[in-house]
Design a protein around this motif. Structure first.
Motif, PDB file in Angstrom:
ATOM      1  N   PRO A 141      -8.851  11.982  -0.208  1.00  0.00           N
ATOM      2  CA  PRO A 141      -9.754  12.501  -0.521  1.00  0.00           C
ATOM      3  C   PRO A 141     -10.451  14.044  -1.418  1.00  0.00           C
TER       4      PRO A 141
ATOM      5  N   ASN B 262       2.185   1.769  -3.924  1.00  0.00           N
ATOM      6  CA  ASN B 262       0.928   1.654  -4.317  1.00  0.00           C
ATOM      7  C   ASN B 262       0.747   4.064  -4.179  1.00  0.00           C
ATOM      8  N   GLU B 263       1.291   3.907  -2.888  1.00  0.00           N
ATOM      9  CA  GLU B 263       0.945   5.233  -2.208  1.00  0.00           C
ATOM     10  C   GLU B 263       1.901   6.338  -2.952  1.00  0.00           C
TER      11      GLU B 263
ATOM     12  N   TYR C   7      -9.468   8.595  -4.832  1.00  0.00           N
ATOM     13  CA  TYR C   7      -9.890   9.391  -3.817  1.00  0.00           C
ATOM     14  C   TYR C   7      -9.384   8.137  -3.297  1.00  0.00           C
ATOM     15  N   ARG C   8      -9.120   7.045  -3.449  1.00  0.00           N
ATOM     16  CA  ARG C   8      -9.179   6.379  -1.585  1.00  0.00           C
ATOM     17  C   ARG C   8      -8.097   6.934  -1.149  1.00  0.00           C
ATOM     18  N   HIS C   9      -7.041   6.987  -1.589  1.00  0.00           N
ATOM     19  CA  HIS C   9      -5.638   7.301  -0.969  1.00  0.00           C
ATOM     20  C   HIS C   9      -5.943   8.828  -0.318  1.00  0.00           C
TER      21      HIS C   9
ATOM     22  N   ALA D 220       0.870  -1.838   0.407  1.00  0.00           N
ATOM     23  CA  ALA D 220      -0.053   0.250  -0.107  1.00  0.00           C
ATOM     24  C   ALA D 220       0.782   1.417   0.010  1.00  0.00           C
TER      25      ALA D 220
ATOM     26  N   GLY E 187     -10.713   6.302  -9.264  1.00  0.00           N
ATOM     27  CA  GLY E 187     -11.753   5.674  -6.811  1.00  0.00           C
ATOM     28  C   GLY E 187      -9.793   5.357  -6.518  1.00  0.00           C
ATOM     29  N   THR E 188      -9.164   5.223  -7.609  1.00  0.00           N
ATOM     30  CA  THR E 188      -8.132   5.149  -6.130  1.00  0.00           C
ATOM     31  C   THR E 188      -7.129   5.989  -5.799  1.00  0.00           C
TER      32      THR E 188
ATOM     33  N   ASP F 156      -5.682  17.565   0.090  1.00  0.00           N
ATOM     34  CA  ASP F 156      -4.416  15.611   0.091  1.00  0.00           C
ATOM     35  C   ASP F 156      -3.606  16.021  -0.213  1.00  0.00           C
TER      36      ASP F 156
END
Length: 198
Positions: free
Chosen positions: A62, A22-23, A58-60, A19, A55-56, A66
């Motif tokens: 919002p 990915n970020e 926005y999940r990380h 994770a 969507g990915t 941010d």
């Protein structure tokens, strides 16, 4: 089904590391898009650059704020970590300083449009400039001190002066595609060299 480490169904450390990677990939992609198009670039462009769905992102992250804050901090940390790594790489100290200032210019270019966004009143932007100075001034000072100790450069410039000078050379570059900020900052760092004697 996600792997767990047996503690109340928590994800395994490998998943957490994935994770984080990915970020980091998203932040790298966002930084590239910001350089090309500014911080107001569409999220779909960042998603396309990263090879993920919107969507990915926005999940990380919002909100756009941010994402901008995360990119800013990611770039500062990369620049801060590069200084000691360059000094340890075997490069001559002035060469390490020059490479680092290239990275610093890349970071400054990534900030296109950030000044306006930071004046938006969003509390998330408070303290970013202080964070930037706290992390990068000591790194620049370490590089300068190493080059001074090696007798490569003059001793009458401070880390703040060098960073401020580099920053001033990057002001307004988005309005002039013919202006090469990296070349100009390279001339600045070359000007630090002691003249050859004899």
């Amino acid at each position: 089904m996600a792997e767990t480490d047996g503690r109340a169904g928590r994800p395994a450390p490998r998943k957490r590391a994935d994770a984080r990677r990915n970020e980091q990939t998203l932040l790298d992609a966002a930084a590239r898009v910001f350089v090309a198009s500014g911080v107001e670039a569409p999220v779909r462009d960042i998603a396309a650059e990263a090879g993920v769905g919107m969507g990915t992102i926005y999940r990380h992250f919002p909100t756009r704020a941010d994402l901008i804050i995360a990119v800013y901090r990611h770039q500062v940390e990369a620049c801060a970590e590069a200084g000691p790594a360059l000094l340890a790489s075997g490069l001559a100290p002035h060469a390490a300083l020059t490479r680092w200032t290239d990275l610093f210019v890349d970071f400054l270019v990534t900030k296109h449009g950030l000044a306006g966004v930071m004046r938006s009143g969003n509390p998330g932007f408070e303290g970013l400039h202080e964070y930037f100075l706290d992390r990068l001034l000591p790194v620049c000072a370490q590089l300068l001190e190493a080059a001074e100790a090696a007798g490569e450069i003059r001793t009458d410039i401070s880390a703040y002066e060098l960073m401020r000078g580099a920053g001033n050379l990057c002001v307004g570059i988005e309005d002039d595609p013919d202006f090469d900020a990296r070349r100009m900052v390279g001339l600045l760092t070359a000007g630090l060299l002691r003249p050859l004697t004899g």
